[in-house]
Design a protein around this motif. Structure first.
Motif, PDB file in Angstrom:
ATOM      1  N   GLY A   2      40.349 -71.914 -59.204  1.00 41.26           N
ATOM      2  CA  GLY A   2      40.115 -73.293 -59.585  1.00 41.26           C
ATOM      3  C   GLY A   2      40.101 -73.546 -61.071  1.00 41.26           C
ATOM      4  N   THR A   3      39.057 -74.260 -61.519  1.00 43.78           N
ATOM      5  CA  THR A   3      38.985 -74.747 -62.896  1.00 43.78           C
ATOM      6  C   THR A   3      39.003 -73.626 -63.920  1.00 43.78           C
ATOM      7  N   GLU A   4      38.315 -72.524 -63.632  1.00 44.45           N
ATOM      8  CA  GLU A   4      38.264 -71.411 -64.574  1.00 44.45           C
ATOM      9  C   GLU A   4      39.650 -70.829 -64.802  1.00 44.45           C
ATOM     10  N   THR A  50      42.476 -82.410 -62.743  1.00 41.56           N
ATOM     11  CA  THR A  50      41.449 -82.008 -61.773  1.00 41.56           C
ATOM     12  C   THR A  50      42.085 -81.533 -60.470  1.00 41.56           C
ATOM     13  N   GLU A  51      43.045 -82.299 -59.961  1.00 40.04           N
ATOM     14  CA  GLU A  51      43.703 -81.932 -58.710  1.00 40.04           C
ATOM     15  C   GLU A  51      44.538 -80.669 -58.884  1.00 40.04           C
ATOM     16  N   TRP A  52      45.255 -80.567 -59.990  1.00 43.30           N
ATOM     17  CA  TRP A  52      46.079 -79.380 -60.260  1.00 43.30           C
ATOM     18  C   TRP A  52      45.208 -78.125 -60.412  1.00 43.30           C
ATOM     19  N   SER A  53      44.095 -78.263 -61.130  1.00 39.25           N
ATOM     20  CA  SER A  53      43.194 -77.119 -61.353  1.00 39.25           C
ATOM     21  C   SER A  53      42.660 -76.552 -60.052  1.00 39.25           C
ATOM     22  N   SER A  54      42.402 -77.419 -59.077  1.00 39.00           N
ATOM     23  CA  SER A  54      41.823 -76.978 -57.808  1.00 39.00           C
ATOM     24  C   SER A  54      42.804 -76.127 -56.995  1.00 39.00           C
ATOM     25  N   CYS A  70      52.140 -79.010 -65.243  1.00 36.25           N
ATOM     26  CA  CYS A  70      50.969 -79.480 -64.499  1.00 36.25           C
ATOM     27  C   CYS A  70      51.381 -80.692 -63.674  1.00 36.25           C
ATOM     28  N   THR A  71      51.518 -80.520 -62.380  1.00 36.59           N
ATOM     29  CA  THR A  71      51.936 -81.607 -61.494  1.00 36.59           C
ATOM     30  C   THR A  71      51.109 -81.579 -60.210  1.00 36.59           C
ATOM     31  N   VAL A  72      51.129 -82.686 -59.505  1.00 35.29           N
ATOM     32  CA  VAL A  72      50.470 -82.800 -58.210  1.00 35.29           C
ATOM     33  C   VAL A  72      51.530 -83.210 -57.200  1.00 35.29           C
TER      34      VAL A  72
END
Length: 222
Positions: A2-4, A50-54, A70-72
Motif C-alpha cells: 500500500g502507501t508505504e 490514494t487509489e493507486w497507492s492501495s 500513476c493511473t487508476v
C-alpha cells in the motif's frame, strides 16, 4: 504494501506521470463540489494517488523506474473513434519548468491518454513572473517553436496563448510562423476586455476567450 510501498516508488522515480482519467464518471468527486480550480486539481491528484497507492504490491516496491506512471484503471476512458469527429479535444499546458521539450511530451501523453492521433487545440499558460518583471517574447519563443513543430507534424491543429496583453500578443503574432488562434484573458484581471487587445484580436482573427484559472495553482495544503 500500500502507501508505504508507493512512497518508496515515488522517491526512486526520476519523473512522475499522473493521469486522473475521468473522475466524474469514476464517481469519487460527485459528492463534493470544489470551491476553486486549485482545490479541484488537488482533490483529483489526492484521490488518484490514494487509489493507486492501495494497489501497490511488494514486488513493485523493488522496482526503480525512470518514469513512474500513476493511473487508476477504472477512471481511464479513451475517446470512441466513432465519436471523434463530433468532439473538439483541447488541452491547456501550464509551464512550470524551463524545458521546452516538455510541450511535446505533454502533447504525446494527452493523445495517448485519450486515444487520439491529434489535438484540436492547445493553449500554453506561461508561469507567473516576479513583480516588476514583464513576460517577454524571448521567454515564449522556445515553447512556441515546439508548438509550431507539433502543428507542422499534424499533432495539433491550432495553438493559442493565455494572459498575454496586446503588446506581447502582437510581438508573438508578428514573429511566429504559426499564428496564435486564441488568447485567454483571466476574468480576475479585468471585467471588460481591454479595447486595444480586442481591436488587435479582431484585426488578426484571434479568438479572445475567458478563464478563471489562478496564476499559481496551489496543490498542497500547508
Amino acid at each position: 504494501m500500500g502507501t508505504e510501498g508507493a512512497s518508496v516508488l515515488l522517491e526512486r522515480a526520476g519523473r512522475l506521470t499522473l493521469q486522473t482519467g475521468n473522475l466524474l464518471n469514476w464517481g469519487c468527486l460527485r459528492k463534493k463540489c470544489p470551491a476553486t480550480p486549485s482545490e479541484e486539481v488537488r482533490d483529483c491528484i489526492q484521490k488518484t494517488l490514494t487509489e493507486w497507492s492501495s494497489k501497490i504490491s511488494p514486488d513493485q516496491n523493488q522496482e526503480t523506474l525512470e518514469v513512474l506512471e500513476c493511473t487508476v484503471a477504472q477512471a481511464i476512458e479513451k475517446i470512441n473513434p466513432e465519436e471523434r469527429d463530433e468532439l473538439k479535444v483541447s488541452a491547456k499546458l501550464f509551464i512550470v519548468g524551463s524545458n521546452s521539450s516538455s510541450i511535446r511530451d505533454a502533447a504525446d501523453l494527452a493523445c495517448s491518454a485519450l486515444g487520439v492521433a491529434q489535438l484540436d487545440s492547445v493553449i500554453i499558460a506561461p508561469r507567473p513572473v516576479e513583480d516588476g518583471i514583464n513576460l517577454s517574447l524571448e521567454y515564449l519563443q522556445p515553447y512556441w517553436k515546439e508548438l509550431e513543430n507539433l502543428v507542422q507534424n499534424k499533432k495539433i491543429v491550432a495553438i493559442g496563448t493565455s494572459d498575454l496583453d496586446k503588446t506581447l500578443l502582437e510581438q508573438l503574432y508578428l514573429w511566429a510562423q504559426v499564428k496564435p488562434s486564441s488568447n485567454q484573458v483571466n476574468l480576475a484581471s479585468c471585467c471588460v476586455m481591454p479595447p486595444d487587445l480586442t481591436a488587435f484580436a479582431k484585426e488578426c482573427d484571434i479568438q479572445l476567450l475567458t478563464h478563471n484559472d489562478p496564476k499559481v495553482i496551489h496543490l498542497l495544503k500547508e
